[in-house]
Design a protein around this motif. Sequence first.
Motif, mmCIF file in Angstrom:
data_model
loop_
_atom_site.group_PDB
_atom_site.id
_atom_site.type_symbol
_atom_site.label_atom_id
_atom_site.label_comp_id
_atom_site.label_asym_id
_atom_site.label_seq_id
_atom_site.Cartn_x
_atom_site.Cartn_y
_atom_site.Cartn_z
ATOM 1 N N ARG A 42 -5.485 -0.191 -8.085
ATOM 2 C CA ARG A 42 -3.907 0.974 -8.000
ATOM 3 C C ARG A 42 -2.298 0.727 -7.730
ATOM 4 O O ARG A 42 -2.773 -0.699 -7.549
ATOM 5 C CB ARG A 42 -3.922 2.183 -6.485
ATOM 6 C CG ARG A 42 -5.208 2.290 -5.992
ATOM 7 C CD ARG A 42 -5.325 2.921 -4.869
ATOM 8 N NE ARG A 42 -6.290 1.653 -3.590
ATOM 9 C CZ ARG A 42 -6.772 2.273 -3.066
ATOM 10 N NH1 ARG A 42 -7.266 3.611 -2.767
ATOM 11 N NH2 ARG A 42 -6.653 1.537 -1.855
ATOM 12 N N LEU A 43 -1.664 1.496 -7.777
ATOM 13 C CA LEU A 43 -0.502 0.802 -7.924
ATOM 14 C C LEU A 43 -0.027 0.379 -7.081
ATOM 15 O O LEU A 43 0.321 -0.842 -6.902
ATOM 16 C CB LEU A 43 0.976 2.607 -7.557
ATOM 17 C CG LEU A 43 2.438 1.691 -7.941
ATOM 18 C CD1 LEU A 43 2.698 0.738 -8.866
ATOM 19 C CD2 LEU A 43 2.499 2.802 -7.683
ATOM 20 N N SER A 44 -0.414 0.754 -5.337
ATOM 21 C CA SER A 44 -0.921 -0.839 -4.322
ATOM 22 C C SER A 44 -1.018 -1.796 -4.429
ATOM 23 O O SER A 44 -0.656 -2.904 -4.118
ATOM 24 C CB SER A 44 -0.974 0.158 -3.152
ATOM 25 O OG SER A 44 -2.535 0.240 -3.407
ATOM 26 N N ASP A 45 -2.508 -2.410 -4.753
ATOM 27 C CA ASP A 45 -2.777 -3.000 -5.960
ATOM 28 C C ASP A 45 -2.285 -4.107 -6.362
ATOM 29 O O ASP A 45 -1.508 -5.164 -6.038
ATOM 30 C CB ASP A 45 -3.855 -3.434 -6.774
ATOM 31 C CG ASP A 45 -4.956 -2.804 -5.844
ATOM 32 O OD1 ASP A 45 -5.162 -2.970 -4.346
ATOM 33 O OD2 ASP A 45 -6.375 -1.531 -6.140
ATOM 34 N N PHE A 46 -1.371 -3.365 -7.289
ATOM 35 C CA PHE A 46 0.558 -4.212 -8.366
ATOM 36 C C PHE A 46 1.251 -4.977 -7.093
ATOM 37 O O PHE A 46 2.138 -5.440 -7.540
ATOM 38 C CB PHE A 46 0.743 -3.730 -8.911
ATOM 39 C CG PHE A 46 -0.350 -3.353 -10.317
ATOM 40 C CD1 PHE A 46 -0.458 -4.085 -11.693
ATOM 41 C CD2 PHE A 46 -1.418 -2.908 -10.669
ATOM 42 C CE1 PHE A 46 -1.205 -4.418 -12.773
ATOM 43 C CE2 PHE A 46 -2.054 -2.204 -11.250
ATOM 44 C CZ PHE A 46 -2.109 -3.873 -12.515
ATOM 45 N N GLU A 47 2.053 -4.114 -6.760
ATOM 46 C CA GLU A 47 2.647 -4.025 -5.792
ATOM 47 C C GLU A 47 2.286 -5.388 -4.477
ATOM 48 O O GLU A 47 3.814 -6.208 -4.730
ATOM 49 C CB GLU A 47 3.540 -2.675 -4.281
ATOM 50 C CG GLU A 47 3.814 -1.865 -5.286
ATOM 51 C CD GLU A 47 3.697 0.041 -4.425
ATOM 52 O OE1 GLU A 47 4.354 0.741 -5.073
ATOM 53 O OE2 GLU A 47 2.799 -0.519 -3.473
#
Length: 95
Positions: A42-47
């Motif tokens: 997810r995007l949160s993993d990249f964040e």
Amino acid sequence: DAYSGSDMAALCREAAMGPCRDPGFEAALLSGVHSSEMRPIRLSDFEDALGAIRASVGPGELAAFEEWNRNFGSFQSQAAKRQAMGGVSGGGGST
């Protein structure tokens, strides 16, 4: 933002580990859960990965690369490429 290709690869590897850090992952893995049953990245993993992986390209190196790219780098468009090559076509397809 001053991330090298190697930095980007490390960022992606770190983000890909996100699902593996979820609570219960280890137990699910040991019980034989198939990889298709894991949650997607997810995007949160990249964040989260941005907090762990730092950019390694400094401002001076970035400026030097931009100058090199202006002098010797890729063309911004196929029209600029044709103009620089004296009107010689570079192959198939149109852009």
